[in-house]
Design an enzyme around this catalytic site. Structure first.
Site, PDB file in Angstrom:
ATOM      1  N   HIS A 140       0.840  -1.220   0.000  1.00  0.00           N
ATOM      2  CA  HIS A 140       0.000   0.000   0.000  1.00  0.00           C
ATOM      3  C   HIS A 140       0.869   1.263   0.000  1.00  0.00           C
ATOM      4  O   HIS A 140       0.416   2.319   0.440  1.00  0.00           O
ATOM      5  CB  HIS A 140      -0.957   0.054   1.194  1.00  0.00           C
ATOM      6  CG  HIS A 140      -1.683  -1.225   1.464  1.00  0.00           C
ATOM      7  ND1 HIS A 140      -2.954  -1.476   0.998  1.00  0.00           N
ATOM      8  CD2 HIS A 140      -1.299  -2.347   2.134  1.00  0.00           C
ATOM      9  CE1 HIS A 140      -3.344  -2.687   1.381  1.00  0.00           C
ATOM     10  NE2 HIS A 140      -2.349  -3.239   2.071  1.00  0.00           N
ATOM     11  N   SER A 261      15.423  22.123 -14.924  1.00  0.00           N
ATOM     12  CA  SER A 261      14.276  22.969 -15.208  1.00  0.00           C
ATOM     13  C   SER A 261      14.783  24.325 -15.673  1.00  0.00           C
ATOM     14  O   SER A 261      15.844  24.781 -15.249  1.00  0.00           O
ATOM     15  CB  SER A 261      13.437  23.136 -13.939  1.00  0.00           C
ATOM     16  OG  SER A 261      12.737  24.356 -13.978  1.00  0.00           O
ATOM     17  N   LYS A 267      16.285  21.592  -9.773  1.00  0.00           N
ATOM     18  CA  LYS A 267      15.556  20.421 -10.256  1.00  0.00           C
ATOM     19  C   LYS A 267      16.425  19.426 -11.019  1.00  0.00           C
ATOM     20  O   LYS A 267      17.286  19.809 -11.798  1.00  0.00           O
ATOM     21  CB  LYS A 267      14.414  20.889 -11.180  1.00  0.00           C
ATOM     22  CG  LYS A 267      13.313  21.610 -10.424  1.00  0.00           C
ATOM     23  CD  LYS A 267      12.370  20.652  -9.769  1.00  0.00           C
ATOM     24  CE  LYS A 267      11.371  20.218 -10.766  1.00  0.00           C
ATOM     25  NZ  LYS A 267      10.022  20.135 -10.311  1.00  0.00           N
ATOM     26  N   GLU A 274       9.919   8.939 -16.584  1.00  0.00           N
ATOM     27  CA  GLU A 274       8.538   9.373 -16.837  1.00  0.00           C
ATOM     28  C   GLU A 274       8.084   8.957 -18.225  1.00  0.00           C
ATOM     29  O   GLU A 274       6.934   8.548 -18.433  1.00  0.00           O
ATOM     30  CB  GLU A 274       8.429  10.897 -16.678  1.00  0.00           C
ATOM     31  CG  GLU A 274       8.630  11.356 -15.242  1.00  0.00           C
ATOM     32  CD  GLU A 274       8.810  12.870 -15.168  1.00  0.00           C
ATOM     33  OE1 GLU A 274       7.806  13.557 -14.999  1.00  0.00           O
ATOM     34  OE2 GLU A 274       9.955  13.352 -15.314  1.00  0.00           O
TER      35      GLU A 274
END
Ligand code: ARG
Length: 442
Positions: A140, A261, A267, A274
């Site tokens: 979970h 970024s 970043k 992704e």
């Protein structure tokens, strides 16, 4: 009409397979005395020249010639004249495209299979390296029990091994040659279909001409295997994304697999992971798309089936790219071993070990031990400390039988080391499994 009808824009990808099929067909026609040996050698030479032309990028693809089959055949006749016109004897574009596409999918299977093996190797190497390094195991996405980083890596090796099994099944089932089924009914020419099947590396010719020209199961099985494998890759990608987020910092990816970024200098975005996660969408889409094209099609060939190629080509590309990126990330990532160990013990991760101790040593029934442990967890939680920070007196206030020995099972190392059941996370098990995989994959 030309725009909707033509497939040359995408089926040119199968030019090698088309030429291979034609060479096998021509040789067989000559051996059977259906065309002259002289014609067959002209066809052979002409097809070789066409192959070099396409390879060199100066083949004149013509939309009006619809597809790769007619483009190559027309070019052949341009070059060698009458003999070229004899190639299509006892053949139709229906069995031709079915053969070419099978050959293409079979080649794709072999390529992807090698790539999956490479990702497995990368994972097994990381597993061997980190067989004894604990990390939190989750259910979970809540801390459950400590596991080792190597064990986690090997979970993906198992998944990918099943993906290879699916590809092998698909390859075995698809490896029959449709060539010689002609348009749908077979042909009156005395073809030797066994000869062409063998020349093209198929196990045997297909047994029913109607089925042979209208079957696309092999493409659907390939896409199913692709969809399941992409789903696996998306799960690993998702974990990589979570693990390198700032609150986790379980692993670090180098600049090679992250991007910065344009506005936030701190970043390091895991774009490759992704995109692997996202590619699953188009691969699953390809499967659903082709299933939908094939659904309800009456026998035998229908032009609908020309829509089979783009989803397969696209999914194969996306799958190959996802595998390459995954292999790269697995080799690139740097687990933060100290932090993984720290979190492996947090969140009362060794509560099960405490309960197991009560069963093993005090002979409590497991349900009772579970209840006792629950009360100890609640006590520790109330004081915002860990289980191992409770005193012996605290423990005995809940269960008087508890002794000092309990603290021995509350450490992360003791916890993982005790999970010796076959397939469990004990470092010795993991090291053995990693060694086994490294040997299999070598
Ligand atoms: N371009 C066609 C396809 O990909 C080849 C087969 C065409 N057959 C036909 N009878 N029109 O399906």
């Amino acid at each position: 009409m030309q725009e909707i009808n033509a497939s040359i824009g995408f089926d040119r990808k199968m030019w090698r397979q088309d030429i291979r099929g034609s060479r096998a067909h021509a040789a067989m026609l000559a051996r059977q005395g259906i065309i002259a040996v002289e014609d067959a050698s002209q066809i052979e030479a002409g097809l070789k020249q066409i192959a070099s032309e396409i390879e060199a990028g100066n083949f004149p693809f013509v939309d009006a010639l619809e597809d790769i089959h007619m483009n190559i055949e027309a070019r052949l006749t341009d070059r060698i004249g009458e003999a070229g016109k004899r190639l299509h004897t006892g053949r139709s574009r229906n069995d031709q495209v079915a053969t070419d596409f099978r050959l293409w999918v079979r080649d794709a299977i072999d390529g992807v299979d090698a790539q999956i093996a490479d990702v497995m190797l990368a994972l097994a190497e990381r597993a061997a390296e980190h067989a004894g390094d604990p990390m939190p195991g989750f259910t979970h996405l809540q801390t459950a029990q400590p596991v080792t980083f190597g064990h986690h890596m090997l979970a993906y090796v198992e998944m990918l091994s099943r993906d290879r099994g699916r590809l092998a099944d698909c390859r075995r089932r698809m490896n029959e040659c449709p060539l010689g089924s002609a348009a749908l009914a077979g042909t009156s020419f005395p073809l030797d279909r066994h000869m062409t099947a063998e020349a093209l590396g198929f196990n045997r010719p297909t047994a029913n001409s109607l089925d042979a020209v209208s079957d696309r199961d092999f493409a659907l099985e390939f896409l199913s295997a692709a969809a399941i494998s992409a789903m696996h890759l998306s799960r690993l990608a998702e974990e990589i994304i979570i693990w390198c987020s700032a609150p986790y910092r379980f692993i670090r990816l180098s600049d090679a697999y992250t991007t910065g970024s344009s506005i936030m200098p701190q970043k390091r975005n895991p774009d490759a992971a992704e995109l692997v996660r996202a590619k699953t969408g188009r691969i699953t889409g390809a499967l659903v798309g082709l299933l939908t094209v094939m659904k309800g099609l009456p026998l035998a060939y229908a032009k609908d089936m020309q829509e089979d190629k783009e989803p397969v080509f696209d999914a194969a590309d996306a799958w190959a790219l996802s595998l390459a990126a995954t292999a790269g990330m697995v080799r690139d990532m740097k687990p933060n071993v100290a932090r993984l160990r720290e979190f492996a013990g947090s969140g009362f991760a060794t509560a099960t070990d405490l309960a197991d101790w009560l069963v093993r040593v005090l002979k409590l029934p497991f349900r009772t031990a579970h209840h006792v442990t629950g009360r100890l967890v609640a006590m520790a939680e109330g004081r915002e400390i860990d289980l191992s920070q409770l005193s012996l007196a605290d423990m005995q206030s809940v269960e008087p039988g508890i002794t000092e020995a309990i603290f021995g099972v509350l450490t992360v190392d003791a916890s993982v080391a005790s999970r010796r059941s076959f397939g469990g996370t004990a470092p010795d098990n993991v090291a053995q499994q990693a060694a086994r995989w490294l040997q299999v994959l070598a």
